[in-house]
Motif scaffolding. Structure first.
Motif, mmCIF file in Angstrom:
data_model
loop_
_atom_site.group_PDB
_atom_site.id
_atom_site.type_symbol
_atom_site.label_atom_id
_atom_site.label_comp_id
_atom_site.label_asym_id
_atom_site.label_seq_id
_atom_site.Cartn_x
_atom_site.Cartn_y
_atom_site.Cartn_z
ATOM 1 N N THR A 197 0.611 -1.104 0.048
ATOM 2 C CA THR A 197 -0.105 -0.146 -0.138
ATOM 3 C C THR A 197 0.814 1.493 -0.441
ATOM 4 O O THR A 197 0.576 2.840 -0.671
ATOM 5 C CB THR A 197 -0.698 0.260 0.964
ATOM 6 O OG1 THR A 197 -2.130 -0.791 0.930
ATOM 7 C CG2 THR A 197 -1.915 1.382 1.564
ATOM 8 N N PRO A 202 -2.893 1.363 -3.731
ATOM 9 C CA PRO A 202 -3.519 0.182 -3.605
ATOM 10 C C PRO A 202 -4.042 -0.932 -5.298
ATOM 11 O O PRO A 202 -4.330 -1.785 -4.474
ATOM 12 C CB PRO A 202 -5.339 1.049 -3.453
ATOM 13 C CG PRO A 202 -4.309 2.269 -3.119
ATOM 14 C CD PRO A 202 -2.911 1.994 -3.568
ATOM 15 N N GLU A 206 -4.534 -4.921 -4.718
ATOM 16 C CA GLU A 206 -5.470 -5.643 -5.369
ATOM 17 C C GLU A 206 -5.127 -6.630 -6.765
ATOM 18 O O GLU A 206 -5.092 -7.833 -6.807
ATOM 19 C CB GLU A 206 -5.848 -4.502 -6.331
ATOM 20 C CG GLU A 206 -7.695 -5.240 -6.184
ATOM 21 C CD GLU A 206 -7.581 -5.476 -7.763
ATOM 22 O OE1 GLU A 206 -8.403 -6.875 -7.805
ATOM 23 O OE2 GLU A 206 -6.215 -5.218 -9.219
#
Length: 216
Positions: A197, A202, A206
């Motif tokens: 992160t 992000p 993912e």
């Protein structure tokens, strides 16, 4: 085969001395370099046993040198004797603690055999000897992986931050099954999530998570 001479050249350059001012290598070093070349040719030709015989005879009857042990390690690997290869590398770095190639070979051998504590020590020396340049991030990255395999989240984060500081791009691991396994490990998941992160974003996290979602 002139690793010593190149190392001496680098030292003298750092000290501001001209390489031309260095004395020529000793007769023993010249003979050791010649023996290295001969044994390397034998090894490249697929005759690892003969290469070891050439190296051993020279070391027994003439002189010893760390680069001969490093080459012997390669011959032992070719013959499938990894313990002997590790011992040869260990002998090389005991004689010359700044022999980067021998430390690298030792680190790789330990890593491949999942001897993570020993691998970390060897990679630590590579990290010390390669503080900058295109490959400076390799050792701390491999130390992070060794820490991950041992489930040491704090050390994992410390080494990974150092690798990133030296130029490692965390997005390079997004397709790595190894890193997906790290993320799936409850002992490491929070650390991997945090590092992803902060240093990759992000979207990168993912992408790392995506393959795991399909696993029942």
């Amino acid at each position: 085969h002139t690793a010593y001479r190149r190392q001496r050249q680098d030292v003298y350059k750092r000290q501001g001395m001209a390489w031309a001012e260095l004395p020529p290598p000793s007769l023993e070093q010249h003979l050791a370099d010649h023996t290295w070349t001969r044994a390397r040719a034998e090894l490249d030709a697929g005759n690892a046993e003969q290469a070891l015989m050439t190296l051993s005879a020279f070391q027994t009857h003439v002189t010893d040198a760390p680069n001969l042990h490093a080459l012997a390690a390669r011959a032992h690997v070719a013959l499938g004797d990894r313990d002997a290869a590790k011992q040869e590398c260990a002998t090389a770095v005991a004689s010359d603690p700044n022999y980067t190639l021998a430390w690298f070979s030792l680190a790789e051998l330990y890593s491949q055999d999942a001897q993570w504590s020993e691998a970390d020590t060897a990679w630590e020396n590579v990290q010390r000897l390669v503080p900058n340049g295109a490959d400076a991030d390799l050792a701390p990255r491999r130390r992070a992986e060794a820490a991950a395999y041992r489930g040491e989240a704090e050390a994992f984060e410390t080494h990974l931050r150092e690798a990133i500081r030296r130029g490692f791009n965390l997005t390079d691991v997004l397709a790595s099954p190894e890193w997906r396994a790290f993320y799936a490990d409850p002992a490491l998941q929070d650390s991997v999530r945090k590092m992803m992160t902060v240093y990759a974003g992000p979207e990168a996290l993912e992408r790392l998570e995506r393959p795991l979602r399909s696993i029942p």
